[in-house]
Design a protein around this motif. Structure first.
Motif, PDB file in Angstrom:
ATOM      1  N   ILE A 240       9.687   9.016  -3.652  1.00  0.00           N
ATOM      2  CA  ILE A 240       8.679   8.221  -3.663  1.00  0.00           C
ATOM      3  C   ILE A 240       8.562   7.883  -2.320  1.00  0.00           C
ATOM      4  O   ILE A 240       7.485   7.370  -1.440  1.00  0.00           O
ATOM      5  CB  ILE A 240       9.104   6.889  -4.368  1.00  0.00           C
ATOM      6  CG1 ILE A 240       8.782   7.257  -5.677  1.00  0.00           C
ATOM      7  CG2 ILE A 240       7.850   5.623  -4.041  1.00  0.00           C
ATOM      8  CD1 ILE A 240       8.866   5.802  -6.767  1.00  0.00           C
ATOM      9  N   ALA A 241       9.631   7.781  -1.617  1.00  0.00           N
ATOM     10  CA  ALA A 241       9.766   7.333  -0.210  1.00  0.00           C
ATOM     11  C   ALA A 241       9.017   8.644   0.700  1.00  0.00           C
ATOM     12  O   ALA A 241       8.335   8.117   1.818  1.00  0.00           O
ATOM     13  CB  ALA A 241      11.276   7.512   0.556  1.00  0.00           C
ATOM     14  N   SER A 242       8.793   9.597   0.115  1.00  0.00           N
ATOM     15  CA  SER A 242       8.083  10.782   0.730  1.00  0.00           C
ATOM     16  C   SER A 242       6.504  10.727   0.578  1.00  0.00           C
ATOM     17  O   SER A 242       5.668  11.428   0.921  1.00  0.00           O
ATOM     18  CB  SER A 242       8.304  12.308   0.206  1.00  0.00           C
ATOM     19  OG  SER A 242       7.864  12.303  -1.285  1.00  0.00           O
ATOM     20  N   LEU A 243       6.142   9.746  -0.429  1.00  0.00           N
ATOM     21  CA  LEU A 243       4.797   9.459  -0.554  1.00  0.00           C
ATOM     22  C   LEU A 243       4.205   8.380   0.081  1.00  0.00           C
ATOM     23  O   LEU A 243       3.095   8.033   0.384  1.00  0.00           O
ATOM     24  CB  LEU A 243       4.357   8.970  -2.130  1.00  0.00           C
ATOM     25  CG  LEU A 243       4.742   9.852  -3.126  1.00  0.00           C
ATOM     26  CD1 LEU A 243       4.493   9.086  -4.303  1.00  0.00           C
ATOM     27  CD2 LEU A 243       3.737  10.927  -3.072  1.00  0.00           C
ATOM     28  N   SER A 244       5.028   7.523   0.766  1.00  0.00           N
ATOM     29  CA  SER A 244       4.818   6.265   1.575  1.00  0.00           C
ATOM     30  C   SER A 244       3.973   6.844   3.075  1.00  0.00           C
ATOM     31  O   SER A 244       4.513   7.526   3.625  1.00  0.00           O
ATOM     32  CB  SER A 244       6.219   5.493   1.856  1.00  0.00           C
ATOM     33  OG  SER A 244       6.610   5.191   0.615  1.00  0.00           O
ATOM     34  N   SER A 245       3.098   5.742   3.233  1.00  0.00           N
ATOM     35  CA  SER A 245       2.666   5.910   4.577  1.00  0.00           C
ATOM     36  C   SER A 245       3.075   4.541   5.496  1.00  0.00           C
ATOM     37  O   SER A 245       3.271   3.801   4.850  1.00  0.00           O
ATOM     38  CB  SER A 245       1.192   6.107   4.732  1.00  0.00           C
ATOM     39  OG  SER A 245       0.463   4.731   4.293  1.00  0.00           O
ATOM     40  N   ALA A 246       3.085   5.016   6.788  1.00  0.00           N
ATOM     41  CA  ALA A 246       3.291   3.677   7.657  1.00  0.00           C
ATOM     42  C   ALA A 246       2.336   2.437   7.576  1.00  0.00           C
ATOM     43  O   ALA A 246       2.538   1.344   7.799  1.00  0.00           O
ATOM     44  CB  ALA A 246       3.695   4.147   8.959  1.00  0.00           C
ATOM     45  N   ALA A 247       1.125   2.925   7.303  1.00  0.00           N
ATOM     46  CA  ALA A 247      -0.020   1.987   7.195  1.00  0.00           C
ATOM     47  C   ALA A 247      -0.036   0.901   6.220  1.00  0.00           C
ATOM     48  O   ALA A 247      -0.286  -0.147   6.939  1.00  0.00           O
ATOM     49  CB  ALA A 247      -1.382   2.934   7.135  1.00  0.00           C
TER      50      ALA A 247
END
Ligand SMILES: [Zn+2]
Length: 284
Positions: A83-90
């Protein structure tokens, strides 16, 4: 904090709910009280299966003890990493978990990255335990097999980890490009326990069915397996039995009493799906 995208569960309403301190309220005036521990019960009488809906208190508590003991630690880590790989900083991901139980997975995710998290479970007992352990995520009593009390097109990720599945509703609540991450027991999940108490390790392939059930609304973007082994003592084996098997638990429990210790495999098949860009299931 971004509010959870809850929707009114009154039949044929489905308007967004706004959190106003002690209630969640829709524009048509339907209101749901926030319970003492901060959760909200959006279960309507017609969506209740029985007076005492959801898992029994014993099963809920047994599952919570197993989670606390790290029975699915590898699975939880794997889900968190993916899931961390789906996250965006925005902006934080909006995540809805179907059948969240006492909320171990969602809480673990929230510790590792900012999320707007909603945990749904039919068991008031499970949701109450979840809410007592965490005030930042939104815990909701609801039937994940029916219309979800979630605003359409509002969710980045739906989770169904060894839990309820609802392809049409997952498709409705996801944003375009949103993901659905599911786990089902692998063929060798709990095989030692099944051999010990059922006399045979019955194997069945659940993942093929899962993918077929979601084929019209989703495409598979990733598939993997997690496997971990845990030496369990008699009380943990009893918990595992209580958490796992319905029905003839009593006769199985008798057989567990003959075991002092057993190393048990926890194995899950994980599938990450993404909503089809066109041809999504159109529901209501
Ligand atoms: Zn309403």
């Amino acid at each position: 904090m971004t509010p959870a995208p809850l929707a009114c569960s009154v039949r044929d309403c489905a308007a967004p709910l706004v959190h106003t301190g002690t209630t969640w309220r829709c524009a048509r005036g339907h209101a749901f009280d926030v319970a003492r521990h901060g959760y909200v019960n959006l279960l309507q009488p017609q969506d209740r299966k029985s007076a005492d809906a959801g898992d029994s208190r014993d099963a809920v508590d047994a599952r919570a003890r197993l989670d606390a003991a790290g029975m699915s630690a590898t699975l939880v880590d794997s889900v968190a990493t993916r899931i961390a790989s789906l996250s965006s900083a925005a902006s934080p991901l909006t995540v809805v978990e179907l059948g969240c139980g006492t909320g171990h997975l969602l809480r673990t995710l929230a510790q590792q990255q900012p999320i707007v998290g909603v945990g749904l479970d039919l068991s008031t007992r499970a949701i109450e335990v979840a809410a007592r352990s965490d005030r930042d995520l939104q815990w909701v009593v609801a039937n994940a097999d029916r219309r979800l009390p979630i605003v359409g097109g509002s969710v980045d990720l739906v989770l169904s980890i060894n839990a309820r599945r609802n392809p049409a509703e997952a498709s409705r609540v996801l944003r375009p490009g949103g993901h659905l991450l599911m786990a089902v027991p692998a063929e060798d999940d709990l095989i030692e326990l099944r051999e010990a108490v059922l006399g045979a390790g019955v194997e069945r392939d659940r993942v093929t069915t899962l993918i077929a059930d979601h084929a019209s609304g989703f495409i598979v973007v990733d598939r993997w397996t997690t496997r971990e082994q845990h030496p369990l003592d008699r009380s943990m084996l009893s918990d595992l039995l209580a958490a796992t098997y319905r029905g003839n638990r009593r006769s199985l429990a008798h057989r567990v009493q003959t075991l002092d210790q057993l190393t048990v495999t926890r194995a899950s098949e994980l599938v990450m799906l993404r909503g089809r860009e066109s041809g999504n299931l159109v529901i209501g």
